[in-house]
Design an enzyme around this catalytic site. Sequence first.
Site, PDB file in Angstrom:
ATOM      1  N   TYR A  45       0.855  -1.189   0.000  1.00  0.00           N
ATOM      2  CA  TYR A  45       0.000   0.000   0.000  1.00  0.00           C
ATOM      3  C   TYR A  45       0.891   1.238   0.000  1.00  0.00           C
ATOM      4  O   TYR A  45       1.498   1.589   1.011  1.00  0.00           O
ATOM      5  CB  TYR A  45      -0.905   0.023   1.230  1.00  0.00           C
ATOM      6  CG  TYR A  45      -2.006  -1.005   1.259  1.00  0.00           C
ATOM      7  CD1 TYR A  45      -2.289  -1.800   0.160  1.00  0.00           C
ATOM      8  CD2 TYR A  45      -2.774  -1.180   2.409  1.00  0.00           C
ATOM      9  CE1 TYR A  45      -3.308  -2.741   0.194  1.00  0.00           C
ATOM     10  CE2 TYR A  45      -3.802  -2.124   2.450  1.00  0.00           C
ATOM     11  CZ  TYR A  45      -4.057  -2.902   1.342  1.00  0.00           C
ATOM     12  OH  TYR A  45      -5.068  -3.837   1.382  1.00  0.00           O
TER      13      TYR A  45
ATOM     14  N   LEU B 293     -18.451  -1.889   0.347  1.00  0.00           N
ATOM     15  CA  LEU B 293     -19.307  -0.956  -0.395  1.00  0.00           C
ATOM     16  C   LEU B 293     -19.183  -1.148  -1.900  1.00  0.00           C
ATOM     17  O   LEU B 293     -19.778  -0.395  -2.672  1.00  0.00           O
ATOM     18  CB  LEU B 293     -18.972   0.492  -0.029  1.00  0.00           C
ATOM     19  CG  LEU B 293     -19.138   0.886   1.443  1.00  0.00           C
ATOM     20  CD1 LEU B 293     -18.891   2.378   1.617  1.00  0.00           C
ATOM     21  CD2 LEU B 293     -20.510   0.504   1.969  1.00  0.00           C
TER      22      LEU B 293
ATOM     23  N   GLY C 138     -18.167   1.773  -3.929  1.00  0.00           N
ATOM     24  CA  GLY C 138     -19.138   2.854  -3.837  1.00  0.00           C
ATOM     25  C   GLY C 138     -20.505   2.518  -4.367  1.00  0.00           C
ATOM     26  O   GLY C 138     -21.454   3.285  -4.167  1.00  0.00           O
TER      27      GLY C 138
ATOM     28  N   LEU D  43     -22.617   0.553  -3.230  1.00  0.00           N
ATOM     29  CA  LEU D  43     -23.546   0.438  -2.117  1.00  0.00           C
ATOM     30  C   LEU D  43     -23.454   1.620  -1.158  1.00  0.00           C
ATOM     31  O   LEU D  43     -24.040   1.579  -0.078  1.00  0.00           O
ATOM     32  CB  LEU D  43     -23.278  -0.869  -1.352  1.00  0.00           C
ATOM     33  CG  LEU D  43     -23.266  -2.149  -2.196  1.00  0.00           C
ATOM     34  CD1 LEU D  43     -22.902  -3.355  -1.331  1.00  0.00           C
ATOM     35  CD2 LEU D  43     -24.611  -2.363  -2.879  1.00  0.00           C
ATOM     36  N   GLY D  44     -22.736   2.656  -1.545  1.00  0.00           N
ATOM     37  CA  GLY D  44     -22.518   3.784  -0.643  1.00  0.00           C
ATOM     38  C   GLY D  44     -23.562   4.876  -0.710  1.00  0.00           C
ATOM     39  O   GLY D  44     -23.606   5.743   0.159  1.00  0.00           O
TER      40      GLY D  44
ATOM     41  N   PRO E 118     -14.810  -4.114 -13.600  1.00  0.00           N
ATOM     42  CA  PRO E 118     -15.654  -4.037 -14.800  1.00  0.00           C
ATOM     43  C   PRO E 118     -17.139  -3.895 -14.473  1.00  0.00           C
ATOM     44  O   PRO E 118     -17.894  -3.346 -15.282  1.00  0.00           O
ATOM     45  CB  PRO E 118     -15.371  -5.371 -15.507  1.00  0.00           C
ATOM     46  CG  PRO E 118     -13.970  -5.706 -15.112  1.00  0.00           C
ATOM     47  CD  PRO E 118     -13.880  -5.267 -13.666  1.00  0.00           C
TER      48      PRO E 118
END
Length: 328
Positions: free
Chosen positions: A58, A207, A210, A212-213, A230
């Site tokens: 990261y 999420l 996003g 589901l955000g 995709p």
Amino acid sequence: MTEMTTRTLGKNGPAVSALGMGCMAFRMGDDDREKQAVKTIQSALDSGFSFLDTGDFYGSGQSEMLLGRALRGRRDDAFLSVKCGAQVDPNGRIIGLDGRPNSIKNFAAYSLKRLGVDVIDLYQPGRADPDVPYEETIGAIADLIKDGKVRYLGVSEVGADLLRRAHAVHPVTALEIEYSLASRFIEREILPTARELGIGVVAYRILAEGMLGGSLPQGQPPAGSSFLAPRMHGEHYTRNMATAQVLDAMATSKGFTPAQLAMAWVLSRGDDIVPLAGISRPSRIIDNLNALEVRFTPEELSQLDRAFAPDAIVGLRYPEFVLKWAAQ
């Protein structure tokens, strides 16, 4: 403010916060950016987030360095989960995997240094290297456990077969894998296998980039978006965002956000699951904690189960070149 609760990580594992904190977004930069990252981590610890999840790739170690700064004098407040094994280019793109035993031990040595700690709580290869027998990769982490440099063995993004093979070498404490309303593939075989073996599940991407955000537009992706999956492009995006409106409507009726409901749904799938929340600033901590207050009726769970049936979301969760390294 809602108080954090705890869950046991695996059948015989440690107690950790019911919500984990994903630390992928933390990067070095100007002084203000670094200070905010450290403040966010420390505020999360103050609020009961003990499970901190990072990877040595990261930001090519930047996330670990910032965690190390935030944990000075507070090591006992955190349970550190670290992934290793991904090779990245200077731009941060993953270009390969390295699961060779000597490499795993080398990765651990650098992670310990960047984090400024004597031991990593949970250590796992981020993906299985197809060119190295998985038993050899896992055996290297077992050696690190014997040497007192790692406390618990974890694995990430593996199917049921590799999960069994790893567990045969050394008891696996946790499996980190994608799991959400939008991505339920683990329910067929992987989750039952983990439960049979007494292995906890750390759920990431809860999420679904996003989806589901509740903050993304319907119809077409926002201009300039660079979604990895995709399923977040073109017609797939349009169809999947229409499906997500079921969650949006339920959130409105219950007085929560769609993101809180998405997280609460993962929590509802079992006490052996710890979802990871991506928290980029201190103000988001309370939003995530409030997901612990969500309670679903049987009828609401049935509605979500129908709307987000395993094949309801269309499109791949990763591009083909990444999916070849991920659990199916």
